[in-house]
Design a protein around this motif. Structure first.
Motif, PDB file in Angstrom:
ATOM      1  N   LYS A 272     -38.660  14.315 -47.850  1.00 55.70           N
ATOM      2  CA  LYS A 272     -39.523  14.160 -46.981  1.00 55.70           C
ATOM      3  C   LYS A 272     -39.250  12.989 -45.772  1.00 55.70           C
ATOM      4  O   LYS A 272     -40.052  12.227 -45.222  1.00 55.70           O
ATOM      5  N   ALA A 273     -37.904  12.941 -45.540  1.00 58.12           N
ATOM      6  CA  ALA A 273     -37.377  12.137 -44.568  1.00 58.12           C
ATOM      7  C   ALA A 273     -37.938  12.098 -43.235  1.00 58.12           C
ATOM      8  O   ALA A 273     -38.187  10.946 -42.605  1.00 58.12           O
ATOM      9  N   ASP A 274     -38.527  13.248 -42.917  1.00 59.64           N
ATOM     10  CA  ASP A 274     -39.421  13.541 -41.685  1.00 59.64           C
ATOM     11  C   ASP A 274     -40.478  12.490 -41.401  1.00 59.64           C
ATOM     12  O   ASP A 274     -41.118  12.731 -40.467  1.00 59.64           O
ATOM     13  N   LEU A 275     -41.352  12.368 -42.679  1.00 61.71           N
ATOM     14  CA  LEU A 275     -42.455  11.688 -42.788  1.00 61.71           C
ATOM     15  C   LEU A 275     -42.475  10.131 -42.408  1.00 61.71           C
ATOM     16  O   LEU A 275     -43.424   9.560 -42.480  1.00 61.71           O
ATOM     17  N   VAL A 276     -41.317   9.701 -42.483  1.00 60.04           N
ATOM     18  CA  VAL A 276     -41.195   8.225 -42.340  1.00 60.04           C
ATOM     19  C   VAL A 276     -40.264   7.765 -41.063  1.00 60.04           C
ATOM     20  O   VAL A 276     -39.253   8.537 -40.724  1.00 60.04           O
ATOM     21  N   ASP A 277     -40.588   6.723 -40.376  1.00 60.29           N
ATOM     22  CA  ASP A 277     -39.829   6.156 -39.539  1.00 60.29           C
ATOM     23  C   ASP A 277     -38.187   5.642 -40.031  1.00 60.29           C
ATOM     24  O   ASP A 277     -38.317   5.241 -41.045  1.00 60.29           O
ATOM     25  N   ASP A 278     -37.530   5.681 -39.013  1.00 65.59           N
ATOM     26  CA  ASP A 278     -36.058   5.343 -39.263  1.00 65.59           C
ATOM     27  C   ASP A 278     -35.954   4.083 -40.052  1.00 65.59           C
ATOM     28  O   ASP A 278     -35.118   3.787 -40.939  1.00 65.59           O
ATOM     29  N   LYS A 279     -36.868   3.032 -39.607  1.00 66.98           N
ATOM     30  CA  LYS A 279     -36.846   1.608 -40.044  1.00 66.98           C
ATOM     31  C   LYS A 279     -37.270   1.741 -41.461  1.00 66.98           C
ATOM     32  O   LYS A 279     -36.375   1.155 -42.540  1.00 66.98           O
ATOM     33  N   ARG A 280     -38.127   2.493 -41.948  1.00 73.00           N
ATOM     34  CA  ARG A 280     -38.839   2.300 -43.150  1.00 73.00           C
ATOM     35  C   ARG A 280     -37.619   3.201 -44.092  1.00 73.00           C
ATOM     36  O   ARG A 280     -37.375   2.834 -45.277  1.00 73.00           O
ATOM     37  N   ARG A 281     -37.175   4.099 -43.683  1.00 75.95           N
ATOM     38  CA  ARG A 281     -36.401   4.943 -44.323  1.00 75.95           C
ATOM     39  C   ARG A 281     -35.138   4.350 -44.631  1.00 75.95           C
ATOM     40  O   ARG A 281     -34.541   4.416 -46.003  1.00 75.95           O
ATOM     41  N   SER A 282     -34.508   3.610 -43.875  1.00 74.82           N
ATOM     42  CA  SER A 282     -33.262   2.874 -44.223  1.00 74.82           C
ATOM     43  C   SER A 282     -33.541   1.676 -45.341  1.00 74.82           C
ATOM     44  O   SER A 282     -32.628   1.312 -45.953  1.00 74.82           O
ATOM     45  N   LYS A 283     -34.793   1.170 -45.051  1.00 77.05           N
ATOM     46  CA  LYS A 283     -35.126   0.138 -45.848  1.00 77.05           C
ATOM     47  C   LYS A 283     -35.345   0.561 -47.419  1.00 77.05           C
ATOM     48  O   LYS A 283     -34.800   0.097 -48.481  1.00 77.05           O
TER      49      LYS A 283
END
Ligand SMILES: Nc1nc2c(ncn2[C@@H]2O[C@H](COP(=O)(O)OP(=O)(O)OP(=O)(O)O)[C@@H](O)[C@H]2O)c(=O)[nH]1
Ligand SMILES: [Mg+2]
Length: 346
Positions: A281-292
């Motif tokens: 569900k990588a599409d549901l979170v923004d880049d910043k949160r995803r890499s965190k």
């Protein structure tokens, strides 16, 4: 198609046919000797692994399997016909277990076309001709055929997949299976959408491997919580675990820990299997949160984390590349696609 991973059946091999008592009676031959033939052998109970099945459902309807007996011997030294072997077809990955306390493993059918003779048919009895000797020229002795053997056995199916999907309920396992394989697993916005395992074949860059989707695990699954861990048996034989973690969940690191805990609790070497981690569900979170999240997970697990969005088909290639690479030669092309529909255990 319902999924059934265990069935109890009764099997019996055929008894041998009786030997005959007979004497040669012909015009002009005064003292025709004994000519009673032997009985035929009873049929064996044979199991055969066939491809293209992933359920034991048919054994819910047919539970008794008896091989035919051998025919009796006859005069003129005729041996009775043997009973035909009864070949019971089971899915590849079926184990045959004794109905004892330990469920002793009797056979494990892991290869297409593999056959195992579980019960031998009884031998045919001797006819009276075979008792003839210089001192007994008119024997009336003969034998009845040997009895067949019988037993109750358990069939247990442990699917043979290369890669097993694990994760909490709702992590996106079935969605992932559907997007990378030909499967059409049920997907739902609630836990425990998947109630039975499902297989799909992934074709990627000229290679093929089989992926198994199983019901989600929750904390305490090893003790029976949720659907419990009873389907983990199906990933016991995989080479790799693909652990999916919902990237939009509150605490993905904790999700990872919970599932790891259940894999350890289950035992059978599951926690030693190579694990690949994907953040769904990588599409549901923004880049910043995803890499965190990915960083935190990598720190906790010590493994690389692959962000993916199965519905948008994003991030799938690098993940599949890694799987293929880790499977090595196990991911070579498998021919003959499974045919479904017309199967019965006999
Ligand atoms: N936006 C988005 N939604 C997703 C993605 N993957 C799964 N979903 C949604 O998440 C929900 C759960 O997906 P499933 O594939 O059923 O999850 P599961 O892990 O198989 O769940 P169980 O079978 O219950 O264990 C569904 O509503 C999916 O549509 C994704 O990459 N992006
Ligand atoms: Mg599911």
């Amino acid at each position: 198609m319902h999924f059934l991973d265990q069935a109890k059946i009764f099997v019996r091999s055929g008894a041998g046919g009786a030997g005959a008592v007979s004497f040669r009676r012909e015009k002009f031959i005064e003292f025709g000797g004994p000519d009673g033939g032997d009985g035929g052998k009873g049929g064996d109970i044979v199991f055969e692994a066939v491809p293209g099945l992933n359920t034991l459902i048919d054994f819910r309807y047919t539970q008794h399997f008896r091989a035919p007996r051998g025919k009796g011997g006859a005069g003129s030294n005729r041996t009775g016909a043997g009973g035909e072997d009864l070949v019971i077809k089971v899915p590849v990955g079926t184990q045959i277990l004794a109905d004892d306390e330990d469920r002793t493993l009797l056979a494990d059918l892991t290869v297409d076309g593999e056959q195992v003779v579980l019960l031998k048919g009884g031998l045919g009895g001797r006819g009276n001709a075979s008792y003839k000797s210089s001192t007994n020229r008119a024997p009336r002795q003969h034998q009845t055929g040997e009895a067949g053997e019988e037993m109750w056995v358990w069939l247990r199916l442990k699917l043979l997949a290369d890669v097993g999907l694990v994760g909490l309920p709702n992590a996106g396992k079935s969605t992932f299976l559907n997007s990378v394989t030909n499967a059409s697993a049920k997907v739902g916005d609630y836990p425990f959408t998947t109630l039975r395992p499902q297989l799909g074949v992934v074709r990627h860059k000229g290679r093929e491997f089989v992926l198994a989707d199983i019901p989600g695990l929750i904390e305490g699954a090893a003790e029976g919580a949720g659907i419990g861990d009873r389907f983990l048996g199906h990933v016991e034989r995989t080479r790799l675990l693909l652990h999916l973690i919902d990237g939009a969940a509150e605490d993905p690191v904790d999700a990872w820990r919970i599932v790891r805990g259940e894999l350890e609790g289950y035992g059978a070497g599951l926690d030693d299997k190579a694990e690949i981690i994907a953040l769904t569900k990588a599409d549901l979170v923004d880049d910043k949160r995803r890499s965190k999240i990915a960083k935190a997970l990598e720190k906790e697990s010590g493994a690389k984390v692959y962000p993916v969005s199965a519905p948008l088909e994003e991030g799938l290639d690098p993940l599949l590349d890694t799987i293929i690479e880790q499977l090595g030669s196990a991911a070579e092309a498998v021919d003959q696609p499974a045919e479904e529909g017309t199967w019965s255990p006999l």
